[in-house]
Enzyme design. Sequence first.
Site, PDB file in Angstrom:
ATOM      1  N   THR A  25       7.645   1.290  13.053  1.00 59.76           N
ATOM      2  CA  THR A  25       7.065   1.623  14.023  1.00 59.76           C
ATOM      3  C   THR A  25       6.325   0.481  15.397  1.00 59.76           C
ATOM      4  O   THR A  25       6.890  -0.605  15.182  1.00 59.76           O
ATOM      5  CB  THR A  25       5.727   2.001  13.069  1.00 59.76           C
ATOM      6  OG1 THR A  25       4.831   2.516  12.537  1.00 59.76           O
ATOM      7  CG2 THR A  25       3.970   1.987  13.979  1.00 59.76           C
ATOM      8  N   HIS A 178       7.194   9.391   2.942  1.00 61.76           N
ATOM      9  CA  HIS A 178       7.028   8.102   3.307  1.00 61.76           C
ATOM     10  C   HIS A 178       5.595   8.986   2.013  1.00 61.76           C
ATOM     11  O   HIS A 178       4.573   8.651   2.479  1.00 61.76           O
ATOM     12  CB  HIS A 178       6.316   8.147   4.504  1.00 61.76           C
ATOM     13  CG  HIS A 178       6.435   6.953   4.686  1.00 61.76           C
ATOM     14  ND1 HIS A 178       5.873   6.676   3.527  1.00 61.76           N
ATOM     15  CD2 HIS A 178       5.361   6.101   5.952  1.00 61.76           C
ATOM     16  CE1 HIS A 178       5.016   4.919   3.931  1.00 61.76           C
ATOM     17  NE2 HIS A 178       5.073   4.334   5.999  1.00 61.76           N
ATOM     18  N   ASN A 181       3.276   1.904   1.514  1.00 65.79           N
ATOM     19  CA  ASN A 181       2.664   0.822   2.081  1.00 65.79           C
ATOM     20  C   ASN A 181       1.411   2.047   1.899  1.00 65.79           C
ATOM     21  O   ASN A 181       0.351   1.648   3.363  1.00 65.79           O
ATOM     22  CB  ASN A 181       2.904   1.483   3.211  1.00 65.79           C
ATOM     23  CG  ASN A 181       4.575   0.078   3.464  1.00 65.79           C
ATOM     24  OD1 ASN A 181       4.966  -0.275   2.708  1.00 65.79           O
ATOM     25  ND2 ASN A 181       4.739   0.429   4.589  1.00 65.79           N
ATOM     26  N   TYR A 183      -0.133   4.903   1.878  1.00 67.59           N
ATOM     27  CA  TYR A 183      -1.284   5.644   2.786  1.00 67.59           C
ATOM     28  C   TYR A 183      -0.959   6.975   2.204  1.00 67.59           C
ATOM     29  O   TYR A 183      -1.115   6.791   1.186  1.00 67.59           O
ATOM     30  CB  TYR A 183       0.381   6.668   4.389  1.00 67.59           C
ATOM     31  CG  TYR A 183       0.392   5.135   4.969  1.00 67.59           C
ATOM     32  CD1 TYR A 183       1.176   4.372   5.609  1.00 67.59           C
ATOM     33  CD2 TYR A 183      -0.572   4.662   5.688  1.00 67.59           C
ATOM     34  CE1 TYR A 183       1.685   3.162   6.304  1.00 67.59           C
ATOM     35  CE2 TYR A 183      -0.874   3.991   7.056  1.00 67.59           C
ATOM     36  CZ  TYR A 183       0.574   3.225   7.331  1.00 67.59           C
ATOM     37  OH  TYR A 183       0.599   1.729   7.479  1.00 67.59           O
ATOM     38  N   ASN A 238      -2.210  -1.989   2.930  1.00 65.11           N
ATOM     39  CA  ASN A 238      -2.978  -1.091   3.433  1.00 65.11           C
ATOM     40  C   ASN A 238      -4.238  -0.772   2.055  1.00 65.11           C
ATOM     41  O   ASN A 238      -5.194   0.145   1.942  1.00 65.11           O
ATOM     42  CB  ASN A 238      -3.327  -0.184   3.711  1.00 65.11           C
ATOM     43  CG  ASN A 238      -2.337   0.276   5.218  1.00 65.11           C
ATOM     44  OD1 ASN A 238      -3.546  -0.731   6.038  1.00 65.11           O
ATOM     45  ND2 ASN A 238      -1.594   0.917   5.293  1.00 65.11           N
TER      46      ASN A 238
HETATM   47  C1  LIG Z   1       4.444   3.178   9.134  1.00 57.03           C
HETATM   48  C2  LIG Z   1       3.914   1.805   8.338  1.00 57.03           C
HETATM   49  C3  LIG Z   1       4.232   1.736   7.397  1.00 57.03           C
HETATM   50  O1  LIG Z   1       5.021   2.356   6.229  1.00 57.03           O
HETATM   51  O2  LIG Z   1       3.945   0.087   7.333  1.00 57.03           O
HETATM   52  C4  LIG Z   1       3.406   1.079  10.003  1.00 57.03           C
HETATM   53  C5  LIG Z   1       2.235   1.009  10.394  1.00 57.03           C
HETATM   54  C6  LIG Z   1       1.978  -0.315  11.447  1.00 57.03           C
HETATM   55  C7  LIG Z   1       2.724  -0.686  11.594  1.00 57.03           C
HETATM   56  C8  LIG Z   1       3.594  -1.149  10.811  1.00 57.03           C
HETATM   57  C9  LIG Z   1       4.223  -0.487  10.422  1.00 57.03           C
END
Ligand SMILES: C=C(C(=O)O)c1ccccc1
Length: 370
Positions: A25, A178, A181, A183, A238
Amino acid sequence: MATLFDPLKVGDIEVANRIAMAPLTRNRSPQAVPKPMTATYYAQRATAGLLVTEGTAISHQAQGYADVPGLYKPEAIEGWKAVTKAVHEAGGKIVTQLWHVGAISHSSLQPNGGQPVSPSGVPAKSKTYIINPDGTGAFVETSEPRALELSEIPGLIEDYRKAARAAIEAGFDGVEIHAANGYLLQQFMSSESNRRTDAYGGSVENRLRLTLEVVEAIVKEIGGGRTGIRLSPVTPANNNADADPQASYNLLAEKLAAHNLAFIHVIEGATGGPRDQQMGGKPFDWAGFKAAYRNAGGKGAWIANNGYSRDLAIEAVESGKADMVAFGKAFIANPDLVRRLKENAPLNQGDQSTFYGGGEKGYTDYPTLD
Ligand SMILES: C=C(C(=O)O)c1ccccc1
């Protein structure tokens, strides 16, 4: 015996070497539209066997950070066409990472200032990056999410399908789903953040259901040979958590085997952190995870990621532990990373202050070897 610098067929995609650029990102796409400098940035790195773009939102609801790109606006697709054209003219191959952040968002980024969505409305207690009305950027707490209604799931899967179609229209060689992480898709797979009592929650099978339905919809739309997935079984990113990640991910691997995917991209350990990260009170068996996929008939390329040095990457491919190795931050500062790894040349160090947001400085201005 294959080496890190040998070609490979990754699903339908012929790649020149076993080095992938991991998704990074960079927050340089205002209004979710990639700028011309983004075409320059990816083309500079086109000697990678496979480029994976930064996370790219499948819809407005999927946006979680300021100035990340999307694939849900015509002007964004046009922006991405310039990127894929430049990369292909430079001899490279590129897939885009289809991203829905779920709870990792802020109401100011959501349609009509609404709540971010999630499996069960469990607060992520994480942070995200927004642009204030006065134009200043700021890291803020993620907003309180709401639980997705069962009736919303088909529309969510349709958003993934449409984004995959848009990616092919934009000239990408394929997509990476994705599912890592912390999400949305990992929120559904997690035993901690998914407290649903319907067909998408409770048992491991139910928690994997959304991810597998997204995989199925995208494979049906663009073919398994152009579809990969990114996974991070034990990442705490996260606030991801799972009581038994080995059970969840070995089962996922077995079920993914049936979809003839191009690749499985695995973050080993904590994203950007310790490779020996544990979750569920025991070490994760990475070889066992890959074996679960292969033993179930999975033929996709195994791409390993997270903290790989040159020596570790060479050993991983030559030993057969991985088919490819993905490098992240090293590609930010070294557009010619493949050559530097081949020649064992020194690497530029990245300027952290320009990793996120900004313009060409720290983006397209890193030096290459003479
Ligand atoms: C898409 C990201 C991920 O997969 O960790 C991300 C998002 C914000 C900052 C760094 C990485």
